[in-house]
Design a protein around this motif. Sequence first.
Motif, PDB file in Angstrom:
ATOM      1  N   LEU A 171       0.850   2.179 -13.801  1.00  0.00           N
ATOM      2  CA  LEU A 171       1.616   0.990 -14.185  1.00  0.00           C
ATOM      3  C   LEU A 171       2.425   1.289 -15.439  1.00  0.00           C
ATOM      4  CD1 LEU A 171       2.213  -2.062 -13.803  1.00  0.00           C
ATOM      5  CD2 LEU A 171       0.176  -2.534 -15.168  1.00  0.00           C
ATOM      6  N   TRP A 172       3.749   1.107 -15.343  1.00  0.00           N
ATOM      7  CA  TRP A 172       4.649   1.402 -16.451  1.00  0.00           C
ATOM      8  C   TRP A 172       5.486   0.170 -16.800  1.00  0.00           C
ATOM      9  CZ3 TRP A 172       3.390   4.923 -12.753  1.00  0.00           C
ATOM     10  CH2 TRP A 172       2.936   6.181 -13.189  1.00  0.00           C
ATOM     11  N   LEU A 173       5.772   0.048 -18.083  1.00  0.00           N
ATOM     12  CA  LEU A 173       6.624  -1.031 -18.576  1.00  0.00           C
ATOM     13  C   LEU A 173       7.965  -0.461 -19.020  1.00  0.00           C
ATOM     14  CD1 LEU A 173       6.877  -4.042 -19.400  1.00  0.00           C
ATOM     15  CD2 LEU A 173       5.998  -3.383 -21.660  1.00  0.00           C
ATOM     16  N   HIS A 174       9.043  -1.102 -18.548  1.00  0.00           N
ATOM     17  CA  HIS A 174      10.405  -0.660 -18.848  1.00  0.00           C
ATOM     18  C   HIS A 174      11.194  -1.805 -19.467  1.00  0.00           C
ATOM     19  CE1 HIS A 174      10.334   2.938 -16.029  1.00  0.00           C
ATOM     20  NE2 HIS A 174       9.367   2.205 -15.492  1.00  0.00           N
ATOM     21  N   SER A 175      12.391  -1.451 -19.928  1.00  0.00           N
ATOM     22  CA  SER A 175      13.409  -2.459 -20.199  1.00  0.00           C
ATOM     23  C   SER A 175      13.983  -2.916 -18.860  1.00  0.00           C
ATOM     24  CB  SER A 175      14.504  -1.875 -21.096  1.00  0.00           C
ATOM     25  OG  SER A 175      14.935  -0.612 -20.600  1.00  0.00           O
ATOM     26  N   MET A 176      15.027  -3.719 -18.887  1.00  0.00           N
ATOM     27  CA  MET A 176      15.566  -4.298 -17.658  1.00  0.00           C
ATOM     28  C   MET A 176      16.249  -3.228 -16.780  1.00  0.00           C
ATOM     29  SD  MET A 176      15.471  -6.926 -15.983  1.00  0.00           S
ATOM     30  CE  MET A 176      16.216  -7.734 -14.590  1.00  0.00           C
ATOM     31  N   ILE A 177      16.442  -3.573 -15.530  1.00  0.00           N
ATOM     32  CA  ILE A 177      17.135  -2.691 -14.594  1.00  0.00           C
ATOM     33  C   ILE A 177      18.616  -2.639 -14.954  1.00  0.00           C
ATOM     34  CG2 ILE A 177      17.838  -2.407 -12.180  1.00  0.00           C
ATOM     35  CD1 ILE A 177      15.220  -3.810 -11.394  1.00  0.00           C
ATOM     36  N   ARG A 181      -1.127 -17.285 -26.991  1.00  0.00           N
ATOM     37  CA  ARG A 181      -1.068 -16.050 -27.792  1.00  0.00           C
ATOM     38  C   ARG A 181      -1.788 -14.914 -27.066  1.00  0.00           C
ATOM     39  NH1 ARG A 181      -4.910 -14.349 -30.815  1.00  0.00           N
ATOM     40  NH2 ARG A 181      -5.855 -16.412 -31.040  1.00  0.00           N
ATOM     41  N   ARG A 182      -2.974 -15.202 -26.510  1.00  0.00           N
ATOM     42  CA  ARG A 182      -3.698 -14.166 -25.776  1.00  0.00           C
ATOM     43  C   ARG A 182      -2.940 -13.748 -24.523  1.00  0.00           C
ATOM     44  NH1 ARG A 182      -8.065 -17.437 -27.381  1.00  0.00           N
ATOM     45  NH2 ARG A 182      -8.122 -18.501 -25.372  1.00  0.00           N
ATOM     46  N   LEU A 183      -2.316 -14.706 -23.852  1.00  0.00           N
ATOM     47  CA  LEU A 183      -1.532 -14.392 -22.659  1.00  0.00           C
ATOM     48  C   LEU A 183      -0.423 -13.397 -22.992  1.00  0.00           C
ATOM     49  CD1 LEU A 183      -0.445 -14.839 -19.764  1.00  0.00           C
ATOM     50  CD2 LEU A 183       0.634 -16.927 -20.582  1.00  0.00           C
ATOM     51  N   ALA A 184       0.229 -13.590 -24.140  1.00  0.00           N
ATOM     52  CA  ALA A 184       1.360 -12.742 -24.524  1.00  0.00           C
ATOM     53  C   ALA A 184       0.922 -11.369 -25.034  1.00  0.00           C
ATOM     54  CB  ALA A 184       2.195 -13.443 -25.592  1.00  0.00           C
ATOM     55  N   THR A 185      -0.250 -11.294 -25.651  1.00  0.00           N
ATOM     56  CA  THR A 185      -0.644 -10.043 -26.314  1.00  0.00           C
ATOM     57  C   THR A 185      -1.771  -9.289 -25.622  1.00  0.00           C
ATOM     58  OG1 THR A 185      -2.193 -11.230 -27.761  1.00  0.00           O
ATOM     59  CG2 THR A 185       0.071 -10.951 -28.559  1.00  0.00           C
ATOM     60  N   LYS A 192       0.828  -1.204   0.000  1.00  0.00           N
ATOM     61  CA  LYS A 192       0.000   0.000   0.000  1.00  0.00           C
ATOM     62  C   LYS A 192       0.865   1.258   0.000  1.00  0.00           C
ATOM     63  CE  LYS A 192      -3.722   2.274   2.598  1.00  0.00           C
ATOM     64  NZ  LYS A 192      -4.499   2.575   1.383  1.00  0.00           N
ATOM     65  N   ASP A 193       0.581   2.140  -0.943  1.00  0.00           N
ATOM     66  CA  ASP A 193       1.230   3.450  -1.095  1.00  0.00           C
ATOM     67  C   ASP A 193       2.724   3.363  -1.416  1.00  0.00           C
ATOM     68  OD1 ASP A 193      -1.215   4.701  -0.506  1.00  0.00           O
ATOM     69  OD2 ASP A 193      -0.807   4.650   1.645  1.00  0.00           O
ATOM     70  N   GLN A 194       3.190   2.204  -1.839  1.00  0.00           N
ATOM     71  CA  GLN A 194       4.607   2.057  -2.171  1.00  0.00           C
ATOM     72  C   GLN A 194       4.855   2.270  -3.667  1.00  0.00           C
ATOM     73  OE1 GLN A 194       6.410  -1.600  -0.901  1.00  0.00           O
ATOM     74  NE2 GLN A 194       5.890  -1.326   1.254  1.00  0.00           N
ATOM     75  N   VAL A 195       6.125   2.510  -3.978  1.00  0.00           N
ATOM     76  CA  VAL A 195       6.604   2.437  -5.356  1.00  0.00           C
ATOM     77  C   VAL A 195       7.273   1.071  -5.497  1.00  0.00           C
ATOM     78  CG1 VAL A 195       8.176   3.383  -7.087  1.00  0.00           C
ATOM     79  CG2 VAL A 195       6.910   4.925  -5.552  1.00  0.00           C
ATOM     80  N   VAL A 196       6.737   0.268  -6.376  1.00  0.00           N
ATOM     81  CA  VAL A 196       7.157  -1.132  -6.488  1.00  0.00           C
ATOM     82  C   VAL A 196       7.737  -1.390  -7.872  1.00  0.00           C
ATOM     83  CG1 VAL A 196       6.412  -3.546  -6.340  1.00  0.00           C
ATOM     84  CG2 VAL A 196       5.329  -1.802  -4.878  1.00  0.00           C
ATOM     85  N   VAL A 197       8.868  -2.090  -7.913  1.00  0.00           N
ATOM     86  CA  VAL A 197       9.454  -2.543  -9.169  1.00  0.00           C
ATOM     87  C   VAL A 197       9.269  -4.058  -9.256  1.00  0.00           C
ATOM     88  CG1 VAL A 197      11.572  -2.829 -10.518  1.00  0.00           C
ATOM     89  CG2 VAL A 197      11.116  -0.671  -9.318  1.00  0.00           C
ATOM     90  N   VAL A 198       8.629  -4.518 -10.318  1.00  0.00           N
ATOM     91  CA  VAL A 198       8.407  -5.944 -10.543  1.00  0.00           C
ATOM     92  C   VAL A 198       9.345  -6.381 -11.660  1.00  0.00           C
ATOM     93  CG1 VAL A 198       6.762  -7.705 -11.285  1.00  0.00           C
ATOM     94  CG2 VAL A 198       6.011  -5.843  -9.778  1.00  0.00           C
ATOM     95  N   ILE A 199      10.177  -7.370 -11.383  1.00  0.00           N
ATOM     96  CA  ILE A 199      11.074  -7.897 -12.411  1.00  0.00           C
ATOM     97  C   ILE A 199      10.425  -9.122 -13.036  1.00  0.00           C
ATOM     98  CG2 ILE A 199      13.362  -8.811 -12.913  1.00  0.00           C
ATOM     99  CD1 ILE A 199      14.425  -7.388 -10.472  1.00  0.00           C
ATOM    100  N   GLY A 200      10.172  -9.031 -14.345  1.00  0.00           N
ATOM    101  CA  GLY A 200       9.540 -10.143 -15.052  1.00  0.00           C
ATOM    102  C   GLY A 200       8.141  -9.786 -15.504  1.00  0.00           C
ATOM    103  N   ASN A 201       7.824 -10.128 -16.761  1.00  0.00           N
ATOM    104  CA  ASN A 201       6.528  -9.740 -17.314  1.00  0.00           C
ATOM    105  C   ASN A 201       5.830 -10.912 -17.986  1.00  0.00           C
ATOM    106  OD1 ASN A 201       4.493  -7.846 -17.825  1.00  0.00           O
ATOM    107  ND2 ASN A 201       5.244  -7.491 -19.909  1.00  0.00           N
ATOM    108  N   SER A 240      13.007  -8.999 -21.870  1.00  0.00           N
ATOM    109  CA  SER A 240      12.622  -9.287 -23.256  1.00  0.00           C
ATOM    110  C   SER A 240      12.309  -8.016 -24.037  1.00  0.00           C
ATOM    111  CB  SER A 240      11.410 -10.221 -23.285  1.00  0.00           C
ATOM    112  OG  SER A 240      10.298  -9.606 -22.679  1.00  0.00           O
ATOM    113  N   ASN A 241      12.276  -6.856 -23.367  1.00  0.00           N
ATOM    114  CA  ASN A 241      11.966  -5.603 -24.046  1.00  0.00           C
ATOM    115  C   ASN A 241      13.226  -4.911 -24.545  1.00  0.00           C
ATOM    116  OD1 ASN A 241       9.196  -5.804 -23.558  1.00  0.00           O
ATOM    117  ND2 ASN A 241       9.368  -4.787 -21.568  1.00  0.00           N
ATOM    118  N   PRO A 242      13.140  -4.194 -25.666  1.00  0.00           N
ATOM    119  CA  PRO A 242      14.279  -3.382 -26.122  1.00  0.00           C
ATOM    120  C   PRO A 242      14.697  -2.378 -25.058  1.00  0.00           C
ATOM    121  CG  PRO A 242      12.580  -3.516 -27.818  1.00  0.00           C
ATOM    122  CD  PRO A 242      11.987  -4.114 -26.575  1.00  0.00           C
TER     123      PRO A 242
END
Length: 448
Positions: free
Chosen positions: A251-257, A416-420, A203-212, A236-238
């Motif tokens: 919610l934001w998507l990034h490349s790796m740390i 396919r639906r899971l990935a897209t 709750k109320d945190q800034v969280v980084v999740v590794i893995g998508n 897996s992201n550029p």
Amino acid sequence: MAPACSPTNSLHVAVIGAGAAGLAAARELRRETHSVIIFERGTQVGGLWVYTPQTEPDPLSLDPNRTVVHSSVYDSLRTNLPRECMGYRDFPFVPRNDDASRDPRRYPSHREVLAYLQDFAREFKLEEMVRFETEVVCVEPEGQKWKIQSRSSDGIFKDEIFDSVVVCNGHYTEPRVAHVPGIDSWPGKQIHSHNYRVPDPFKDQVVVVIGNFASGSDISRDITGVAKEVHIASRSNPSETYQKLPGSNNLWLHSMIESARKDGSIVFQNGKVVQADTIVHCTGYKYHFPFLNTNGYITVDDNCVGPLYKHVFPPALAPTLSFIGLPWMTLQFFMFELQSKWVAAVLSGRVTLPSSDRMMEDVTAFYANRDANKLPKRYTHKLGECQVDYLNWIADQVGAPPVEHWRAEEVHGGYRRLATQSDTFRDKWDDDHLILEAYEDFLRQKLI
């Protein structure tokens, strides 16, 4: 090899684990007239699918002396594939409309999967073969047989001899943790998804999740309901990837740390910097067989368990040692059933294996093909697009029908639906014609 015509043998077989793989193995072994004992350290059948709010005292599960919690199921978990294609072939995973407590959704909750496995165990009277609250401590060769040392819940050790051992202990208990440069001096908290249950602690945190992949996507969206911000890091992201994901305003998507800093910041390869409170590692699991002593023959190297013929039989120890359920990204319960039929038939003598040398040649060729295609060693047991060919090969060994058209198409479309469409795939789909085909198949075989 084609089924052999030799007389069948009845062996005394140990099955390690009473999850979905162990239950399938026990049923098929008994169908081949083998006597079976299932060792299960928990108090009920279901393995991975037995939810518990308990987590391990070490949130990253790195301490080898920690108290191990077997399940990695989080409270909001739903299946990644449609229920119809998940189930065992002759025991379809269909909604139970006669029970209001059951989950009829096409992508049901983990509780519905556990209820299905309990139904399966009751239907085929499998619980009578299970020794609950019994942990396997050591499995090692004893001449041409196997000695198993087990420990009961009251601490009593017992040694027994078996003709064969089938390993079905799962592979979602021993976490893999991402390497993050600078993490040792980073002051925030870290947790692996194995120890994630509910979003409240964030709750109320800034969280980084590794893995998508599946768990990373699920847990990220679970946390967004309570967190200040959630940032997903995906290898897996550029490197320039940075985007706000639809369906959420935090919610934001990034490349790796790129690195973690002692001031509490996380730097991504895209150049973005966030002050984070917690890192959640949704980075998968290691194959782990702490009880297995084969004098170094069976090894786990970067999640490649080997050497194994067709992911099941170690050539020099076949057929008396086998593994059920190692491949991933596949029709799990269906695969467990086919692999179990193969193991049971080989042990009874109805089906023959190639010689040890021929099996080893096959393993070597498989590894060479993997390396030629530049696949990481950790993907050795990832089937993905190859799964139907693999399952059909095993089906041919035991004289079973090939994978049904609807099942193959459902799993392909499901992944396919899971990935897209990771935010909507469980509730929106475009394969009603396959559902109709599946239920027509069930009705034709009088399975429902």
